[in-house]
Scaffold this active site. Sequence first.
Site, PDB file in Angstrom:
ATOM      1  N   ARG A  11     -10.871   0.019  14.095  1.00 16.77           N
ATOM      2  CA  ARG A  11     -10.435   1.338  13.100  1.00 16.77           C
ATOM      3  C   ARG A  11     -11.806   0.448  12.373  1.00 16.77           C
ATOM      4  O   ARG A  11     -12.469   1.040  12.031  1.00 16.77           O
ATOM      5  CB  ARG A  11      -9.490   0.952  13.281  1.00 16.77           C
ATOM      6  N   CYS A  22      14.191  25.863   1.439  1.00 14.93           N
ATOM      7  CA  CYS A  22      13.896  25.946   0.522  1.00 14.93           C
ATOM      8  C   CYS A  22      12.892  24.811   0.115  1.00 14.93           C
ATOM      9  O   CYS A  22      12.688  23.352   0.592  1.00 14.93           O
ATOM     10  CB  CYS A  22      14.335  26.450  -0.614  1.00 14.93           C
ATOM     11  N   MET A  23      11.768  25.367  -0.887  1.00 17.42           N
ATOM     12  CA  MET A  23      11.316  24.424  -1.353  1.00 17.42           C
ATOM     13  C   MET A  23      11.983  23.160  -2.978  1.00 17.42           C
ATOM     14  O   MET A  23      11.332  22.187  -2.681  1.00 17.42           O
ATOM     15  CB  MET A  23      10.235  25.264  -2.482  1.00 17.42           C
ATOM     16  N   ASP A  24      12.556  23.682  -2.752  1.00 15.07           N
ATOM     17  CA  ASP A  24      13.618  23.206  -3.550  1.00 15.07           C
ATOM     18  C   ASP A  24      15.727  22.560  -3.487  1.00 15.07           C
ATOM     19  O   ASP A  24      16.152  21.869  -3.986  1.00 15.07           O
ATOM     20  CB  ASP A  24      13.390  23.387  -5.218  1.00 15.07           C
ATOM     21  N   LYS A  59       1.298  -1.355  -0.014  1.00  8.38           N
ATOM     22  CA  LYS A  59      -0.431   0.528  -0.177  1.00  8.38           C
ATOM     23  C   LYS A  59       1.024   1.283  -0.259  1.00  8.38           C
ATOM     24  O   LYS A  59       1.679   1.243   0.736  1.00  8.38           O
ATOM     25  CB  LYS A  59      -0.891  -0.103   1.390  1.00  8.38           C
ATOM     26  N   TYR A 109      16.655  32.215   3.787  1.00  6.00           N
ATOM     27  CA  TYR A 109      15.279  33.270   3.594  1.00  6.00           C
ATOM     28  C   TYR A 109      15.353  32.591   4.821  1.00  6.00           C
ATOM     29  O   TYR A 109      16.180  32.540   5.919  1.00  6.00           O
ATOM     30  CB  TYR A 109      13.969  31.684   3.539  1.00  6.00           C
ATOM     31  N   ARG A 169       0.809 -10.425   7.113  1.00  9.57           N
ATOM     32  CA  ARG A 169       0.852  -9.121   6.323  1.00  9.57           C
ATOM     33  C   ARG A 169       1.922  -8.342   6.572  1.00  9.57           C
ATOM     34  O   ARG A 169       1.753  -8.051   8.033  1.00  9.57           O
ATOM     35  CB  ARG A 169      -0.824  -8.328   7.109  1.00  9.57           C
ATOM     36  N   HIS A 222      -6.336  -6.764  13.404  1.00 13.68           N
ATOM     37  CA  HIS A 222      -5.365  -6.291  13.272  1.00 13.68           C
ATOM     38  C   HIS A 222      -5.154  -5.441  14.668  1.00 13.68           C
ATOM     39  O   HIS A 222      -5.453  -5.168  15.287  1.00 13.68           O
ATOM     40  CB  HIS A 222      -5.071  -4.778  12.011  1.00 13.68           C
TER      41      HIS A 222
HETATM   42  C1  LIG Z   1      -0.151  -1.615   6.820  1.00 11.50           C
HETATM   43  C2  LIG Z   1      -0.761  -2.749   7.417  1.00 11.50           C
HETATM   44  C3  LIG Z   1       0.124  -3.227   7.807  1.00 11.50           C
HETATM   45  C4  LIG Z   1       1.661  -4.285   7.822  1.00 11.50           C
HETATM   46  O1  LIG Z   1       1.762  -3.703   9.118  1.00 11.50           O
HETATM   47  P1  LIG Z   1       4.080  -3.266   8.981  1.00 11.50           P
HETATM   48  O2  LIG Z   1       3.471  -2.752  10.198  1.00 11.50           O
HETATM   49  O3  LIG Z   1       4.361  -2.294   8.301  1.00 11.50           O
HETATM   50  O4  LIG Z   1       4.078  -4.680   9.062  1.00 11.50           O
HETATM   51  C5  LIG Z   1      -0.915  -5.189   8.348  1.00 11.50           C
HETATM   52  N1  LIG Z   1      -2.031  -5.145   8.531  1.00 11.50           N
HETATM   53  C6  LIG Z   1      -2.609  -3.994   7.665  1.00 11.50           C
HETATM   54  C7  LIG Z   1      -4.508  -3.754   8.650  1.00 11.50           C
HETATM   55  C8  LIG Z   1      -1.994  -3.056   7.562  1.00 11.50           C
HETATM   56  O5  LIG Z   1      -2.742  -2.093   7.084  1.00 11.50           O
END
Ligand SMILES: *Cc1c(COP(=O)(O)O)cnc(C)c1O
Length: 378
Positions: free
Chosen positions: A139, A319-321, A42, A271, A225, A169
Amino acid sequence: MAFKQASRRDTWAEVRLDCIKYNIRMTLQQFHSDVSLMAMVKADGYGHGAVETAKAAIEAGAEFLGVALLDEALELRDEGIEAPILVLGRTNPEDALIAAQKDIRLTAFQKEWLEEAESYIKGTARLNVHIKVDTGMGRFGMAEEEEIEEFMGVLRHCCSLHPEGLYTHFATADSKKTEFFERQYSCFLDNIRLVKDHIGEVEYIHCGNSAASLRFPERCFNMVRIGISMYGLPPSKEIIDDIPFTLQPAFSLHSRIVQIKEVPQGQNIGYGQAYITTEKEWIATIPIGYADGWYRQHASKGAEVLVDGVRVPIVGRICMDQLMVRLPEYRPVGTKVTMVGSQNQETISAVEVAERLDTIPYEIPCMISKRVPRIYVS
Ligand SMILES: *Cc1c(COP(=O)(O)O)cnc(C)c1O
């Protein structure tokens, strides 16, 4: 081998795909071969580039890819990636059909969503869904037993939807204190039992992010994950010693000196007259700024960068750049400057940079903007 997207700039992020592969292989070694790894790509692969990192992850043994948004999944499909992909955020039910057609799995946790998704597919395709339960993160997901019961009741009548997975999670897997983790884990066990009472075995059960997978591999069921650790960064500083192998950071950030001059004492740099030379000084201009995601706070928090393996300070405002640095001696135009990464024996890690900005390592590669080309090294 290195290749570069079309860019003529002197600033770039280097992404070492060999490090990503190493981190994934080492993670897989902690598990039985029947545990699948979902590589989390992601947010454009946590800023590393989703397509390249996804391909590297698959080569190293990842079977699934995880993204937050359907758009991210579709981009991977457009790039020819065929591995199973799960969208972890909420997708609008209107888009259930396109997901099914593209073999993209969606997360489901609302009974109304099931009915709507079903109405858009109407038996023309099969959508794999992963059921999300909220065991304490607060969440996404169903938290109440009754809610889960009703959801399962609706799901039974949705012939286009196939419950392929069940997951939750953790909110505190990266913390030394494990009490809340334990509570979430035992709640998940209850949820699993409840779901299985309705539909029997579920193909994939998962809860382990990087921190949980590395610390509690025996609590990860048959899928993990992995996000931050696949990129070689620790989920938090306090559990670095619990990680069973040395993570290899894939990301580094570099630029080059584009101007150098010896400036007399009392001269303004940048600046707002925020820096005035205190003696005769070598000042170099580096073409990276806050529009590249290298925010002004770096300067106010005393940031250093590496030039020829030596730490030198950023002076004046960013700065910006561009930004300016003070060098101990003359260095020619074209000399490499490293904001994140190593030169010779010296390293400025993403962990150090995160501490400087009072944030977590996750934010560091994510905040470097698209304007900075990613160069892949394998
Ligand atoms: C981003 C995410 C992960 C991965 O988490 P890490 O801490 O980067 O390993 C796993 N599960 C869900 C639902 C997430 O949003």
